[in-house]
Design a protein around this motif. Structure first.
Motif, PDB file in Angstrom:
ATOM      1  N   ASP A  49     -11.302 -31.172 -29.111  1.00 22.77           N
ATOM      2  CA  ASP A  49     -10.913 -30.720 -27.781  1.00 22.77           C
ATOM      3  C   ASP A  49     -10.495 -29.260 -27.914  1.00 22.77           C
ATOM      4  OD1 ASP A  49     -10.272 -31.889 -24.941  1.00 22.77           O
ATOM      5  OD2 ASP A  49      -8.584 -30.575 -25.415  1.00 22.77           O
ATOM      6  N   ALA A  50     -10.560 -28.524 -26.836  1.00 22.21           N
ATOM      7  CA  ALA A  50     -10.158 -27.118 -26.898  1.00 22.21           C
ATOM      8  C   ALA A  50      -8.701 -26.976 -27.319  1.00 22.21           C
ATOM      9  CB  ALA A  50     -10.395 -26.437 -25.552  1.00 22.21           C
ATOM     10  N   ASN A  51      -7.822 -27.873 -26.777  1.00 20.23           N
ATOM     11  CA  ASN A  51      -6.397 -27.727 -27.108  1.00 20.23           C
ATOM     12  C   ASN A  51      -5.611 -29.048 -27.127  1.00 20.23           C
ATOM     13  OD1 ASN A  51      -5.992 -28.388 -24.391  1.00 20.23           O
ATOM     14  ND2 ASN A  51      -5.820 -26.235 -23.793  1.00 20.23           N
ATOM     15  N   PHE A  52      -6.227 -30.171 -26.810  1.00 20.39           N
ATOM     16  CA  PHE A  52      -5.585 -31.491 -26.802  1.00 20.39           C
ATOM     17  C   PHE A  52      -4.381 -31.557 -25.863  1.00 20.39           C
ATOM     18  CE2 PHE A  52      -7.813 -31.289 -30.865  1.00 20.39           C
ATOM     19  CZ  PHE A  52      -8.568 -32.439 -30.800  1.00 20.39           C
ATOM     20  N   HIS A  53      -4.374 -30.702 -24.861  1.00 21.57           N
ATOM     21  CA  HIS A  53      -3.273 -30.619 -23.902  1.00 21.57           C
ATOM     22  C   HIS A  53      -2.930 -31.978 -23.278  1.00 21.57           C
ATOM     23  CE1 HIS A  53      -0.850 -29.094 -20.562  1.00 21.57           C
ATOM     24  NE2 HIS A  53      -1.586 -29.848 -19.775  1.00 21.57           N
ATOM     25  N   ALA A  80     -10.437 -27.933 -32.809  1.00 22.11           N
ATOM     26  CA  ALA A  80      -9.812 -27.372 -31.607  1.00 22.11           C
ATOM     27  C   ALA A  80     -10.089 -25.877 -31.562  1.00 22.11           C
ATOM     28  CB  ALA A  80      -8.310 -27.619 -31.611  1.00 22.11           C
ATOM     29  N   ARG A  81      -9.951 -25.336 -30.395  1.00 26.96           N
ATOM     30  CA  ARG A  81      -9.991 -23.875 -30.266  1.00 26.96           C
ATOM     31  C   ARG A  81      -8.674 -23.317 -30.778  1.00 26.96           C
ATOM     32  NH1 ARG A  81      -8.799 -20.051 -26.010  1.00 26.96           N
ATOM     33  NH2 ARG A  81     -10.158 -18.242 -26.260  1.00 26.96           N
ATOM     34  N   SER A  82      -7.586 -23.985 -30.375  1.00 30.02           N
ATOM     35  CA  SER A  82      -6.240 -23.584 -30.772  1.00 30.02           C
ATOM     36  C   SER A  82      -5.377 -24.835 -30.934  1.00 30.02           C
ATOM     37  CB  SER A  82      -5.642 -22.677 -29.692  1.00 30.02           C
ATOM     38  OG  SER A  82      -4.254 -22.535 -29.870  1.00 30.02           O
ATOM     39  N   TYR A  83      -4.429 -24.780 -31.839  1.00 34.62           N
ATOM     40  CA  TYR A  83      -3.517 -25.901 -32.074  1.00 34.62           C
ATOM     41  C   TYR A  83      -2.124 -25.653 -31.490  1.00 34.62           C
ATOM     42  CZ  TYR A  83      -7.039 -28.012 -35.002  1.00 34.62           C
ATOM     43  OH  TYR A  83      -8.202 -28.595 -35.445  1.00 34.62           O
ATOM     44  N   ASP A  84      -1.971 -24.602 -30.709  1.00 35.19           N
ATOM     45  CA  ASP A  84      -0.661 -24.290 -30.125  1.00 35.19           C
ATOM     46  C   ASP A  84      -0.121 -25.445 -29.274  1.00 35.19           C
ATOM     47  OD1 ASP A  84      -0.908 -21.842 -31.334  1.00 35.19           O
ATOM     48  OD2 ASP A  84      -1.480 -20.774 -29.501  1.00 35.19           O
ATOM     49  N   GLU A  85      -0.961 -26.025 -28.430  1.00 39.80           N
ATOM     50  CA  GLU A  85      -0.531 -27.141 -27.572  1.00 39.80           C
ATOM     51  C   GLU A  85      -0.212 -28.387 -28.403  1.00 39.80           C
ATOM     52  OE1 GLU A  85      -0.023 -27.438 -24.106  1.00 39.80           O
ATOM     53  OE2 GLU A  85      -0.074 -25.257 -24.273  1.00 39.80           O
ATOM     54  N   VAL A  86      -0.940 -28.600 -29.486  1.00 40.09           N
ATOM     55  CA  VAL A  86      -0.672 -29.753 -30.355  1.00 40.09           C
ATOM     56  C   VAL A  86       0.744 -29.639 -30.917  1.00 40.09           C
ATOM     57  CG1 VAL A  86      -1.353 -30.940 -32.481  1.00 40.09           C
ATOM     58  CG2 VAL A  86      -3.113 -30.099 -30.910  1.00 40.09           C
ATOM     59  N   VAL A  87       1.079 -28.464 -31.411  1.00 41.12           N
ATOM     60  CA  VAL A  87       2.415 -28.242 -31.986  1.00 41.12           C
ATOM     61  C   VAL A  87       3.492 -28.395 -30.908  1.00 41.12           C
ATOM     62  CG1 VAL A  87       3.917 -26.520 -33.077  1.00 41.12           C
ATOM     63  CG2 VAL A  87       1.547 -26.801 -33.846  1.00 41.12           C
ATOM     64  N   ARG A  88       3.240 -27.865 -29.704  1.00 42.82           N
ATOM     65  CA  ARG A  88       4.228 -27.926 -28.617  1.00 42.82           C
ATOM     66  C   ARG A  88       4.407 -29.329 -28.048  1.00 42.82           C
ATOM     67  NH1 ARG A  88       2.880 -22.687 -27.141  1.00 42.82           N
ATOM     68  NH2 ARG A  88       1.021 -23.256 -26.005  1.00 42.82           N
ATOM     69  N   ALA A 108     -10.658 -24.878 -36.685  1.00 47.53           N
ATOM     70  CA  ALA A 108     -10.411 -24.141 -35.450  1.00 47.53           C
ATOM     71  C   ALA A 108     -11.595 -23.229 -35.152  1.00 47.53           C
ATOM     72  CB  ALA A 108      -9.137 -23.304 -35.578  1.00 47.53           C
ATOM     73  N   SER A 109     -11.869 -23.090 -33.882  1.00 52.61           N
ATOM     74  CA  SER A 109     -12.928 -22.200 -33.421  1.00 52.61           C
ATOM     75  C   SER A 109     -12.339 -21.297 -32.341  1.00 52.61           C
ATOM     76  CB  SER A 109     -14.107 -23.019 -32.889  1.00 52.61           C
ATOM     77  OG  SER A 109     -15.191 -22.177 -32.602  1.00 52.61           O
ATOM     78  N   GLY A 156     -22.127 -29.962 -36.338  1.00 55.86           N
ATOM     79  CA  GLY A 156     -22.491 -28.553 -36.246  1.00 55.86           C
ATOM     80  C   GLY A 156     -21.286 -27.661 -35.987  1.00 55.86           C
ATOM     81  N   TRP A 157     -20.409 -28.086 -35.091  1.00 56.00           N
ATOM     82  CA  TRP A 157     -19.178 -27.333 -34.842  1.00 56.00           C
ATOM     83  C   TRP A 157     -18.318 -27.267 -36.101  1.00 56.00           C
ATOM     84  CZ3 TRP A 157     -17.326 -24.344 -31.020  1.00 56.00           C
ATOM     85  CH2 TRP A 157     -18.011 -24.352 -29.796  1.00 56.00           C
ATOM     86  N   LEU A 158     -18.150 -28.394 -36.769  1.00 57.38           N
ATOM     87  CA  LEU A 158     -17.272 -28.437 -37.941  1.00 57.38           C
ATOM     88  C   LEU A 158     -17.822 -27.585 -39.088  1.00 57.38           C
ATOM     89  CD1 LEU A 158     -16.346 -32.223 -37.870  1.00 57.38           C
ATOM     90  CD2 LEU A 158     -14.796 -30.304 -37.410  1.00 57.38           C
ATOM     91  N   ARG A 159     -19.144 -27.616 -39.291  1.00 58.26           N
ATOM     92  CA  ARG A 159     -19.751 -26.880 -40.408  1.00 58.26           C
ATOM     93  C   ARG A 159     -19.988 -25.406 -40.104  1.00 58.26           C
ATOM     94  NH1 ARG A 159     -22.601 -31.444 -40.338  1.00 58.26           N
ATOM     95  NH2 ARG A 159     -24.340 -30.474 -39.261  1.00 58.26           N
ATOM     96  N   ASN A 160     -20.467 -25.091 -38.888  1.00 56.22           N
ATOM     97  CA  ASN A 160     -21.003 -23.756 -38.629  1.00 56.22           C
ATOM     98  C   ASN A 160     -20.227 -22.917 -37.632  1.00 56.22           C
ATOM     99  OD1 ASN A 160     -23.227 -24.517 -40.266  1.00 56.22           O
ATOM    100  ND2 ASN A 160     -24.159 -25.527 -38.518  1.00 56.22           N
ATOM    101  N   LYS A 161     -19.398 -23.518 -36.821  1.00 55.49           N
ATOM    102  CA  LYS A 161     -18.769 -22.761 -35.746  1.00 55.49           C
ATOM    103  C   LYS A 161     -17.243 -22.797 -35.816  1.00 55.49           C
ATOM    104  CE  LYS A 161     -22.511 -23.841 -32.523  1.00 55.49           C
ATOM    105  NZ  LYS A 161     -22.811 -24.458 -31.224  1.00 55.49           N
ATOM    106  N   SER A 162     -16.704 -23.126 -36.969  1.00 63.96           N
ATOM    107  CA  SER A 162     -15.250 -23.217 -37.084  1.00 63.96           C
ATOM    108  C   SER A 162     -14.815 -22.839 -38.493  1.00 63.96           C
ATOM    109  CB  SER A 162     -14.780 -24.635 -36.745  1.00 63.96           C
ATOM    110  OG  SER A 162     -15.286 -25.564 -37.683  1.00 63.96           O
TER     111      SER A 162
END
Length: 173
Positions: A49-53, A80-88, A108-109, A156-162
């Motif tokens: 997910d982008a942020n798991f909000h 994720a794109r960012s893990y900031d929301e996960v931490v919060r 992260a991507s 593909g995301w996990l291997r090439n885009k993150s």
């Protein structure tokens, strides 16, 4: 020796198949997926997910299911794109991730568009994918074609885009 009660007794129903709509249905399918993973011993899970909000990762039921699922030989991949929301928002998940670092891979991507990163759960036997994270609409199921296509896209995301992201600990020198 007394037998401990089955934590997931009564949750024997198969995971939902088909479309879902709304945050409540989405979150319940996420809870059900982790409970089923623990009960059935899925060997691998990928969540993305982008942020798991709006995922229920911080709930006690999800943390308990992940704890019951965890053991050596299992793999848990997170994108994720960012893990900031996960931490919060998801302290229980962050704690579980720290404990089980040896089976968890977080990627992260940060440069990706927030809408491009799939919002999904993949396992060898069942998948869930949100097509519209804003309205929480999507589909879940165990159809082989759906599992293969989503697995390839996430791979593909996990291997090439993150890149590695969300370390279990931040050690300073």
């Amino acid at each position: 020796m007394p037998v401990s009660p089955n934590l997931y007794e009564g949750l024997e129903a198969p995971l939902p198949q088909g479309r879902f709509s709304g945050r409540t249905q989405f979150q319940q399918r996420v809870r059900d997926a982790f409970a089923t993973a623990a009960r059935e011993g899925w060997r691998e899970i990928t969540i993305s997910d982008a942020n798991f909000h709006d995922w229920p990762l911080g709930e006690r039921a999800v943390a308990d299911a992940l704890q019951a699922w965890s053991r050596t030989g299992r793999r848990f991949n997170v994108l994720a794109r960012s893990y900031d929301e996960v931490v919060r928002r998801h302290a229980r998940f962050v704690s579980w991730r720290r404990t089980w670092d040896h089976i968890v891979t977080c990627r992260a991507s940060a440069a990706a568009d927030q809408l491009d990163i799939p919002s999904a759960i993949w396992s060898p036997g069942w998948t869930l994918q949100r097509w519209d994270p804003e309205r929480c609409t999507g589909i879940s199921g165990s159809e082989p074609e759906r599992r293969v296509l989503l697995g390839e896209a996430l791979g593909g995301w996990l291997r090439n885009k993150s890149a590695p992201g969300f370390p279990a600990s931040t050690l300073g020198l």
